[in-house]
Structure formats: C-alpha cells, structure tokens
Design a protein around this motif. Structure first.
Motif, PDB file in Angstrom:
ATOM      1  N   GLN A 171      -3.814  -2.292  -3.238  1.00  0.00           N
ATOM      2  CA  GLN A 171      -3.634  -3.561  -2.530  1.00  0.00           C
ATOM      3  C   GLN A 171      -4.996  -4.225  -2.364  1.00  0.00           C
ATOM      4  O   GLN A 171      -5.967  -3.581  -1.990  1.00  0.00           O
ATOM      5  N   GLY A 172      -5.030  -5.524  -2.630  1.00  0.00           N
ATOM      6  CA  GLY A 172      -6.280  -6.264  -2.549  1.00  0.00           C
ATOM      7  C   GLY A 172      -6.625  -6.935  -3.857  1.00  0.00           C
ATOM      8  O   GLY A 172      -7.589  -7.708  -3.946  1.00  0.00           O
ATOM      9  N   PHE A 173      -5.822  -6.655  -4.905  1.00  0.00           N
ATOM     10  CA  PHE A 173      -6.020  -7.291  -6.197  1.00  0.00           C
ATOM     11  C   PHE A 173      -4.945  -8.365  -6.403  1.00  0.00           C
ATOM     12  O   PHE A 173      -5.116  -9.502  -5.999  1.00  0.00           O
ATOM     13  N   ASP A 174      -3.811  -8.002  -7.018  1.00  0.00           N
ATOM     14  CA  ASP A 174      -2.752  -9.005  -7.205  1.00  0.00           C
ATOM     15  C   ASP A 174      -1.965  -9.242  -5.922  1.00  0.00           C
ATOM     16  O   ASP A 174      -1.394 -10.319  -5.730  1.00  0.00           O
ATOM     17  N   ILE A 175      -1.905  -8.254  -5.043  1.00  0.00           N
ATOM     18  CA  ILE A 175      -1.273  -8.436  -3.732  1.00  0.00           C
ATOM     19  C   ILE A 175      -2.384  -8.455  -2.682  1.00  0.00           C
ATOM     20  O   ILE A 175      -3.155  -7.497  -2.555  1.00  0.00           O
ATOM     21  N   ALA A 176      -2.481  -9.562  -1.944  1.00  0.00           N
ATOM     22  CA  ALA A 176      -3.567  -9.744  -0.989  1.00  0.00           C
ATOM     23  C   ALA A 176      -3.476  -8.748   0.156  1.00  0.00           C
ATOM     24  O   ALA A 176      -2.401  -8.225   0.482  1.00  0.00           O
ATOM     25  N   LEU A 177      -4.608  -8.501   0.796  1.00  0.00           N
ATOM     26  CA  LEU A 177      -4.655  -7.539   1.898  1.00  0.00           C
ATOM     27  C   LEU A 177      -3.798  -7.959   3.081  1.00  0.00           C
ATOM     28  O   LEU A 177      -3.309  -7.113   3.832  1.00  0.00           O
ATOM     29  N   ASP A 178      -3.613  -9.270   3.251  1.00  0.00           N
ATOM     30  CA  ASP A 178      -2.818  -9.735   4.396  1.00  0.00           C
ATOM     31  C   ASP A 178      -1.332  -9.883   4.067  1.00  0.00           C
ATOM     32  O   ASP A 178      -0.547 -10.296   4.918  1.00  0.00           O
ATOM     33  N   ALA A 179      -0.941  -9.526   2.823  1.00  0.00           N
ATOM     34  CA  ALA A 179       0.463  -9.648   2.421  1.00  0.00           C
ATOM     35  C   ALA A 179       1.190  -8.333   2.693  1.00  0.00           C
ATOM     36  O   ALA A 179       1.606  -7.621   1.768  1.00  0.00           O
ATOM     37  N   LYS A 180       1.350  -8.005   3.971  1.00  0.00           N
ATOM     38  CA  LYS A 180       1.915  -6.709   4.356  1.00  0.00           C
ATOM     39  C   LYS A 180       3.349  -6.534   3.874  1.00  0.00           C
ATOM     40  O   LYS A 180       3.726  -5.487   3.340  1.00  0.00           O
ATOM     41  N   ALA A 181       4.190  -7.563   4.074  1.00  0.00           N
ATOM     42  CA  ALA A 181       5.595  -7.443   3.689  1.00  0.00           C
ATOM     43  C   ALA A 181       5.725  -7.219   2.181  1.00  0.00           C
ATOM     44  O   ALA A 181       6.528  -6.393   1.729  1.00  0.00           O
ATOM     45  N   ALA A 182       4.920  -7.955   1.408  1.00  0.00           N
ATOM     46  CA  ALA A 182       4.969  -7.801  -0.042  1.00  0.00           C
ATOM     47  C   ALA A 182       4.545  -6.400  -0.457  1.00  0.00           C
ATOM     48  O   ALA A 182       5.158  -5.772  -1.327  1.00  0.00           O
ATOM     49  N   PHE A 183       3.484  -5.884   0.173  1.00  0.00           N
ATOM     50  CA  PHE A 183       3.005  -4.558  -0.213  1.00  0.00           C
ATOM     51  C   PHE A 183       3.980  -3.469   0.225  1.00  0.00           C
ATOM     52  O   PHE A 183       4.186  -2.491  -0.498  1.00  0.00           O
ATOM     53  N   ASP A 184       4.604  -3.642   1.370  1.00  0.00           N
ATOM     54  CA  ASP A 184       5.604  -2.663   1.813  1.00  0.00           C
ATOM     55  C   ASP A 184       6.758  -2.576   0.820  1.00  0.00           C
ATOM     56  O   ASP A 184       7.263  -1.490   0.509  1.00  0.00           O
ATOM     57  N   THR A 185       7.188  -3.741   0.316  1.00  0.00           N
ATOM     58  CA  THR A 185       8.255  -3.765  -0.689  1.00  0.00           C
ATOM     59  C   THR A 185       7.803  -3.067  -1.968  1.00  0.00           C
ATOM     60  O   THR A 185       8.552  -2.287  -2.577  1.00  0.00           O
ATOM     61  N   THR A 186       6.545  -3.339  -2.360  1.00  0.00           N
ATOM     62  CA  THR A 186       6.003  -2.729  -3.572  1.00  0.00           C
ATOM     63  C   THR A 186       5.873  -1.221  -3.416  1.00  0.00           C
ATOM     64  O   THR A 186       6.144  -0.461  -4.350  1.00  0.00           O
ATOM     65  N   ILE A 187       5.452  -0.772  -2.237  1.00  0.00           N
ATOM     66  CA  ILE A 187       5.343   0.668  -1.975  1.00  0.00           C
ATOM     67  C   ILE A 187       6.688   1.359  -2.177  1.00  0.00           C
ATOM     68  O   ILE A 187       6.783   2.416  -2.810  1.00  0.00           O
ATOM     69  N   ALA A 188       7.738   0.753  -1.644  1.00  0.00           N
ATOM     70  CA  ALA A 188       9.069   1.371  -1.732  1.00  0.00           C
ATOM     71  C   ALA A 188       9.507   1.537  -3.182  1.00  0.00           C
ATOM     72  O   ALA A 188      10.005   2.607  -3.581  1.00  0.00           O
ATOM     73  N   SER A 189       9.320   0.494  -3.994  1.00  0.00           N
ATOM     74  CA  SER A 189       9.763   0.577  -5.386  1.00  0.00           C
ATOM     75  C   SER A 189       8.876   1.510  -6.198  1.00  0.00           C
ATOM     76  O   SER A 189       9.360   2.300  -7.020  1.00  0.00           O
ATOM     77  N   ALA A 190       7.553   1.454  -5.964  1.00  0.00           N
ATOM     78  CA  ALA A 190       6.633   2.322  -6.708  1.00  0.00           C
ATOM     79  C   ALA A 190       6.859   3.792  -6.350  1.00  0.00           C
ATOM     80  O   ALA A 190       6.820   4.671  -7.220  1.00  0.00           O
ATOM     81  N   ALA A 191       7.109   4.068  -5.063  1.00  0.00           N
ATOM     82  CA  ALA A 191       7.366   5.447  -4.639  1.00  0.00           C
ATOM     83  C   ALA A 191       8.633   5.997  -5.291  1.00  0.00           C
ATOM     84  O   ALA A 191       8.683   7.154  -5.716  1.00  0.00           O
ATOM     85  N   ASP A 192       9.660   5.148  -5.380  1.00  0.00           N
ATOM     86  CA  ASP A 192      10.908   5.560  -6.021  1.00  0.00           C
ATOM     87  C   ASP A 192      10.666   5.873  -7.497  1.00  0.00           C
ATOM     88  O   ASP A 192      11.155   6.881  -8.026  1.00  0.00           O
ATOM     89  N   THR A 193       9.887   5.024  -8.156  1.00  0.00           N
ATOM     90  CA  THR A 193       9.596   5.219  -9.572  1.00  0.00           C
ATOM     91  C   THR A 193       8.818   6.513  -9.801  1.00  0.00           C
ATOM     92  O   THR A 193       9.186   7.338 -10.649  1.00  0.00           O
ATOM     93  N   LEU A 194       7.743   6.707  -9.041  1.00  0.00           N
ATOM     94  CA  LEU A 194       6.910   7.890  -9.239  1.00  0.00           C
ATOM     95  C   LEU A 194       7.636   9.163  -8.830  1.00  0.00           C
ATOM     96  O   LEU A 194       7.450  10.223  -9.447  1.00  0.00           O
ATOM     97  N   HIS A 195       8.484   9.078  -7.811  1.00  0.00           N
ATOM     98  CA  HIS A 195       9.256  10.255  -7.389  1.00  0.00           C
ATOM     99  C   HIS A 195      10.177  10.732  -8.517  1.00  0.00           C
ATOM    100  O   HIS A 195      10.417  11.932  -8.671  1.00  0.00           O
ATOM    101  N   SER A 196      10.673   9.778  -9.313  1.00  0.00           N
ATOM    102  CA  SER A 196      11.598  10.151 -10.393  1.00  0.00           C
ATOM    103  C   SER A 196      10.922  10.979 -11.476  1.00  0.00           C
ATOM    104  O   SER A 196      11.590  11.637 -12.276  1.00  0.00           O
ATOM    105  N   ILE A 197       9.584  10.941 -11.519  1.00  0.00           N
ATOM    106  CA  ILE A 197       8.848  11.745 -12.511  1.00  0.00           C
ATOM    107  C   ILE A 197       7.944  12.768 -11.818  1.00  0.00           C
ATOM    108  O   ILE A 197       7.027  13.323 -12.443  1.00  0.00           O
ATOM    109  N   SER A 198       8.187  12.996 -10.522  1.00  0.00           N
ATOM    110  CA  SER A 198       7.475  14.026  -9.744  1.00  0.00           C
ATOM    111  C   SER A 198       5.959  13.820  -9.721  1.00  0.00           C
ATOM    112  O   SER A 198       5.177  14.774  -9.825  1.00  0.00           O
ATOM    113  N   VAL A 199       5.548  12.569  -9.578  1.00  0.00           N
ATOM    114  CA  VAL A 199       4.125  12.234  -9.461  1.00  0.00           C
ATOM    115  C   VAL A 199       3.863  11.712  -8.051  1.00  0.00           C
ATOM    116  O   VAL A 199       4.511  10.749  -7.625  1.00  0.00           O
TER     117      VAL A 199
END
Length: 409
Positions: A171-199
C-alpha cells in the motif's frame, strides 16, 4: 540525518571526498507480527510497515542494502553522493555503479552521476543464508503478479521455480495510504487468492512514493524492489512480474530486466519474472486457477473500491487479453466491451500502445475474426496519431520554458 549532527562521520574517507553527501541511517522496530523500518535522511524519513505471520516476516537487519536502493534516485536527481551509515554488501555497491551509469545515460535530464559509499562494505558471505532456497513475490492481485505466483507454485517456471515464502501486498503505490477502504477490500481478495495456493500474505505500507520518488514511471520498479529487499537474509530472491515481454521491451521504463539485475546483490536477486510471456499469454496461463481469476485486480485508475472499474484503459486492455485467446471473461472483469468502447480506448504512452499491439498479434495468430479486433486496430492508429501531437506539444512547452528562463536572465 545531517552531517553537522554527526561530526565523527567527517573523518570517513568517503565523506571527505563526497559531493554534498546524502547521509542515510536505517533503523527497525519489531513486535509480534510486525516490523517497521525507517530510513532517515536530512529532515526526511522513508518508512516501511510490515504486518503478517511471524514466520513470514523478515529476519532482523544485518545488511542495510535497502537504504541504498531506496534513496539512490533521490541522490542522483539532486547530484549528491549517497552514504549509508551502516553495512552494505559489496556486490550491491558494485551493481549500483552500473545502475547509476545506466540511468544517467537513459535520462540525463533527470539524473546525474554520483558515488555510493557505506560505513562498512560487507562481503556477501557475511549475510546468513536462508535455511532453504525460497523467494518472496510482489503480489498486487494483478495479472503479472498472479501469473508469477501461479507458475512458481505449480513448478511451471522449471529450474527457475522458487518455493514462495510470502506474497507481499503493498500500500502506498497504486493504492494510496489514506485509501483504507480500498486496501481492506484488496487485502480480502489477495488473502483469498494466496490462501488457495498456501502462500502466506504480508502487507507492507510505505511512504516511499511520496517522499523518495522523483519520477514514478522511471522509478516504480526500484520502489517494488526495495520493498522486497526487506527479506534480504530471509529469502534468496524477490520476484517481480514482468511488465513487457522480452520481445517488446520499452526503455527507459521503471520495470525492466536490465536494471532489476543492477538492484540485486549476490545473496538476494531481484527477478524480472515471466519475461518470455506476452501479457495475453499470461492471461491464458492462469485460466486453470479459478480463485486467481475470481480475485484478479488490475485497476489503478479507480482504486477507491479496491476492485476493477471495468472501464479504464487497463481494465479494458486486460479484458482484451482474455478475448484474444478466446477465453470467457473472469467475473472480476465482467462485461464484454462494445466495439464503440474499444474504439474510444486512449493509450497515453508508448508502453500501453505496445501492449495493445501485442493483443492484435496474438488474436490474429489464434484466428480471431470478430469485429472487436478491427475496432482495436483502428484505436491503435488513432492513438498513434494523438500521441504524435502530444509529443510535439510537450516539446513546444519545454522550448517555451527554456526561452522564458533565458529571457529572465
């Protein structure tokens, strides 16, 4: 930090011969599940705030190489010699001499030749090797990052395949540091993706772009590489999904295989991963990863939601990547573009045009004959025309600025 505040540094041979040295000091704070590192220079500070499973976080600092990579472009832009008040590996310092020479040749309007030194030059053998060969990967949830993660986990990178120690969401590149809601949404989807491959996933927040970036298009790769270099001593490599494939490299550009190698040290390589694949081929390469497709996030123009807007140039272009191989659009990029939308596509730089031309080439190889392909060809011609006039406009503005300065004298 200022030289006047540390008179003992004035006796260092590098400082005595330095041109207005930019002195950098790297520190860290650690707690359970969190590591914060800060690089102080003058009255400014760049920080990286990492959070994740304890076993996936970086080991305590040994080398301060990341301080050198973080501030090298600031120093070149200012014309100041760069001094790291801590240990830096010999191989990184050696490679950075090439990095400086390269960027001064490519962009003399932005950067000047400087020297880089450190309080201590470490032999690479001084860095404890990870107990197993492994890599960390920059993971935005985008197409390049998803392709890199999938091909390493499945072993499709052959001898170049790495076990993944962590996927790093920044966070701080394409998603700004003050964009909390956007980053929270991104965290949820990225965590789901990485969990599917055990990373495991580690989130990394940084103000580097705000404080230490002079020109984003030229330096974003350095910002990502520095984030991954946090794991020096804990991993052998940092994987960054390739921007363009080797046949279509656009130079100078911030993400490229030439300067990533120059941001490497012998113990920690920055890898331009997947450069033999065109972006459209990467889309095809993750068609057998349903979770990766479902959570694909490529949009940077509409980051307030943390999801794809479906309308910007990159969203539209990624849809066309899938269409060029005859694939059904993933639900993360639902809504097939109309011919009119494709014709209105605006590619504002040469790199985007190259990526659109790649789609045409592969679609024709796959014998796609639909009307959208004709519209894309017209859109490319339109953008070439518009970009030509845009370049002339920038030249006229630059000449006007030079003239005004001369008159002012």
């Amino acid at each position: 930090m200022n030289l006047s505040d540390h008179p003992n540094l004035q006796e260092h041979p590098f400082i005595q011969n330095a041109t207005r040295p930019l002195i950098v000091r790297l520190t860290e704070k650690r707690s359970e599940g969190r590591v914060i590192r800060s690089a102080s220079f003058g009255n400014q500070q760049v920080w990286w705030d990492l959070a994740g499973p304890e076993h996936s976080l970086p080991a305590p600092l040994v080398a301060h190489d990341m301080a050198a990579t973080a501030l090298i472009f600031v120093a070149m832009h200012r014309g100041q010699d760069l001094y790291i008040d801590g240990p830096v590996t010999y191989s990184l310092l050696k490679n950075m001499e090439d990095l400086i020479a390269c960027w001064v040749a490519w962009r003399p309007d932005l950067y000047r030749a400087i020297r880089v030194g450190a309080a201590q030059e470490l032999p690479d053998s001084a860095i404890p090797a990870p107990y197993a060969t492994r890599a960390v990967a920059a993971f935005s949830g985008g197409l390049d990052a998803s392709f890199t993660a999938w091909r390493h986990v499945t072993g499709r990178a052959g001898r170049r395949s790495y076990p993944l120690h962590a996927g790093v969401l920044i966070q701080g590149f394409d998603i700004a540091l003050d964009a909390k809601a956007a980053f929270d949404t991104t965290i949820a989807s990225a965590a789901d993706t990485l969990h599917s491959i055990s990373v495991p996933m580690v989130t990394l927040k940084t103000n580097w772009r705000t404080v230490a970036c002079v020109n984003w298009e030229m330096e974003f790769g350095n910002g990502v590489a520095t984030c991954l270099r946090n794991w020096q001593g804990s991993a052998n490599a940092g994987l960054v999904g390739s921007d363009e494939d080797y046949a279509r490299l656009v130079l100078p550009w911030g993400g490229n295989p030439i300067t990533y190698a120059m941001l490497s040290s012998r113990d920690f390589q920055i890898v331009y991963d997947g450069g033999e694949f065109a972006r459209t081929e990467k889309a095809e390469g993750i068609l057998d990863w349903p979770v990766g497709l479902r959570n694909l996030r490529v949009c940077w123009e509409g980051p307030t939601t943390g999801r794809n807007c479906g309308r910007c140039e990159k969203c539209m272009r990624t849809k066309l990547n899938f269409m060029a191989v005859g694939a059904v659009l993933p639900e993360s990029l639902a809504g097939r573009p109309t011919d009119a939308q494709i014709l209105r596509l605006r590619a504002g730089n040469h790199a985007q045009l190259v990526l659109l031309e790649e789609i045409v080439l592969i679609a024709e190889q796959r014998q796609i004959t639909e009307s959208w392909l004709r519209m894309l060809k017209w859109a490319i011609k339109k953008n070439r025309f518009l970009n030509t006039f845009s370049i002339f406009g920038r030249i006229r503005r630059l000449l006007g600025s030079v003239k005004r300065r001369l008159v002012a004298r």
